[in-house]
Design an enzyme around this catalytic site. Structure first.
Site, PDB file in Angstrom:
ATOM      1  N   HIS A  86      25.324  28.131  44.216  1.00  0.00           N
ATOM      2  CA  HIS A  86      24.754  27.568  45.445  1.00  0.00           C
ATOM      3  C   HIS A  86      24.011  26.261  45.183  1.00  0.00           C
ATOM      4  O   HIS A  86      23.745  25.502  46.115  1.00  0.00           O
ATOM      5  CB  HIS A  86      23.858  28.585  46.161  1.00  0.00           C
ATOM      6  N   ASP A 116      27.198  34.110  41.966  1.00  0.00           N
ATOM      7  CA  ASP A 116      26.400  32.891  42.125  1.00  0.00           C
ATOM      8  C   ASP A 116      26.269  32.133  40.804  1.00  0.00           C
ATOM      9  O   ASP A 116      25.191  31.639  40.465  1.00  0.00           O
ATOM     10  CB  ASP A 116      25.009  33.221  42.690  1.00  0.00           C
ATOM     11  N   SER A 199      16.281  27.377  40.833  1.00  0.00           N
ATOM     12  CA  SER A 199      17.614  27.968  40.818  1.00  0.00           C
ATOM     13  C   SER A 199      18.478  27.360  39.723  1.00  0.00           C
ATOM     14  O   SER A 199      18.602  26.137  39.621  1.00  0.00           O
ATOM     15  CB  SER A 199      18.312  27.749  42.160  1.00  0.00           C
TER      16      SER A 199
END
Length: 454
Positions: A86, A116, A199
């Site tokens: 993402h 992910d 992230s």
């Protein structure tokens, strides 16, 4: 010398009277200093391997605008970087800034949205790859550090503990990390502060070894509330290896229907948990391995399967065509076997009477599109619905999407999926193959080439 009673300093003070610290205080201070040194060591060890990831898109005037920020970790001296899917999907262009300040473009090698995970690559010298640790060996309560670029602040380090393992899908924050898919998610939960921008960065142990990839926070505000989640490195690392080797992730198929073992039954069997086989499909990998209905699988491929999330990931991590160890209970007795899993994409397509075109990276099933006008059926179009498109495959790069309806291929129609697969195997891709399709309520076409045949 006046001071506050009970304040721990080099010398205790109370009402101005100096006293030497007792042995308990000395021990506590020594332990604190040792922990501080451990944090410093882990931070210094991982520092040069952590990168800042930036994504950009072009506006209508051709100017680039920043669309996202994240982190990544150098996994290989050749320039491969592990991050979140993402993060890189936030923009068309990807740039990476190293710890020494160098900034350069990155190439997207592949993504696997179900976990992910994404792999990007840069061309640079002097890279310091991180060392991967053992996420399976983690223990709840163990100290960990989260490293990355929260809110764009590079090389930020926060400390916390592993607060849980094997977490399944959770409701993410509404911000950047909230976009993470959850199909195969299994998380390490930590109270180390993880914020937007973290992230894709590493979660490391006190030896500076990567044991997870930071991916999500659970928060109403979008900021850290003490609940952060990381993808275990054994999952992220395995996905990365397959993306680098094959450009895609082959997923296994065991051929079972299953349910989670009830906690009371697990207690009676004296196990932490397991997965009950409600059905074993005849002729499937589980059936050929000797597994039967009501068996309780407790381990697959050396990975404990105490719940459905863990079992799903164990199946996903098992390579199709390679014998995989299975440990299970039958009538309370521990048993062992070997199952050779099959390719999930192919089996899924076959189950619906379709086909998986491996060389192009997509699967189809026979379908029919009904055309209506003023509530009346005026035509029926036979064709194939696209079931799945593998990331970074030829089909994906051409723009094919799942749920597209194919009704004409190079001016031809086909009666069954087998004929279609044969056509794609034998066709000359030099001039491309035109696929006429319906997407939603619109008709269009895609010119498909096979990059493997170039």
């Amino acid at each position: 010398m006046l001071g506050l009673c009970g304040t721990a300093t080099a010398m205790n003070t109370c009402a101005g009277i100096e006293t030497a610290p007792d042995d308990t205080q000395k021990h506590a201070m020594s332990m604190a200093m040792d922990l501080s040194v451990a944090f410093e060591y882990a931070s210094e060890t991982i520092e040069d391997s952590v990168v800042h990831v930036m994504t950009e898109d072009e506006n209508r005037r051709g100017f680039r605008q920043q669309t996202g920020l994240g982190s990544g970790v150098i996994a290989d001296a050749r320039g491969y970087i592990l991050t979140n899917a993402h993060v890189v999907e936030a923009g068309k262009f990807i740039n990476v800034r190293l710890s020494d300040g160098r900034e350069m473009p990155a190439e997207l090698i592949g993504t696997f949205a179900e976990t992910d995970v994404a792999v990007i690559k840069i061309d640079a010298d002097g890279l310091v790859p991180a060392e991967f640790g053992d996420s399976e060996g983690l223990r709840v309560g163990q100290w960990v550090l989260a490293v990355g670029s929260p809110f764009g602040f590079q090389q930020s380090v926060t400390a916390g503990i592993v607060s849980a393992k094997g977490r399944g899908s959770v409701n993410m924050s509404p911000g950047e990390e909230g976009n993470a898919p959850q199909r195969f998610q299994e998380f390490i939960q930590t109270d180390a502060a993880i914020n937007p921008g973290n992230s894709g960065g590493p979660l490391v142990d006190l030896n500076g070894r990567v044991i997870g990839i930071n991916t999500a926070i659970l928060s109403r505000s979008g900021g850290n509330n003490g609940l952060g989640f990381a993808i275990p490195i054994d999952i992220a690392g395995a996905v990365m290896s397959r993306i680098i080797e094959n450009g895609r992730v082959d997923r296994g198929w065991l051929g079972v229907e299953m349910a989670e073992l009830e906690p009371t039954d697990a207690y009676d069997l004296k196990i932490d948990g397991g997965v009950v086989l409600n059905r074993v499909i005849p002729g499937g990998p589980a059936d050929q391995a000797g597994l039967m209905k009501d068996d309780v699988v407790v381990s697959l491929g050396g990975r404990a399967t105490e719940n459905l999330v863990r079992m799903g990931n164990a199946i996903m991590l098992a390579r199709p065509g390679v014998p995989t160890e299975v440990e299970y209970l039958r009538n309370g007795k521990k048993m062992h076997g070997k199952a050779t899993l099959q390719d999930r994409d192919e089996q899924r397509a076959i189950a619906y009477g379709g086909a998986y075109i491996e060389s192009l990276g997509f699967s189809v099933v026979p379908d029919e599109r009904v055309v209506t006008s003023r509530g009346r059926v005026v035509d029926r179009i036979a064709g194939f619905q696209v079931l799945e498109v593998s990331p970074n495959s030829s089909a994906d790069q051409a723009g094919l999407e799942s749920r597209d309806f194919l009704y004409e291929i190079d001016g031809r129609s086909f009666e069954d999926a087998g004929q279609l697969k044969t056509f794609f195997t034998d066709v000359d891709y030099q001039d491309g193959v035109r696929l006429k399709l319906i997407r939603g309520n619109m008709r269009g076409y895609i010119d498909l080439t096979n990059k493997e045949s170039d």
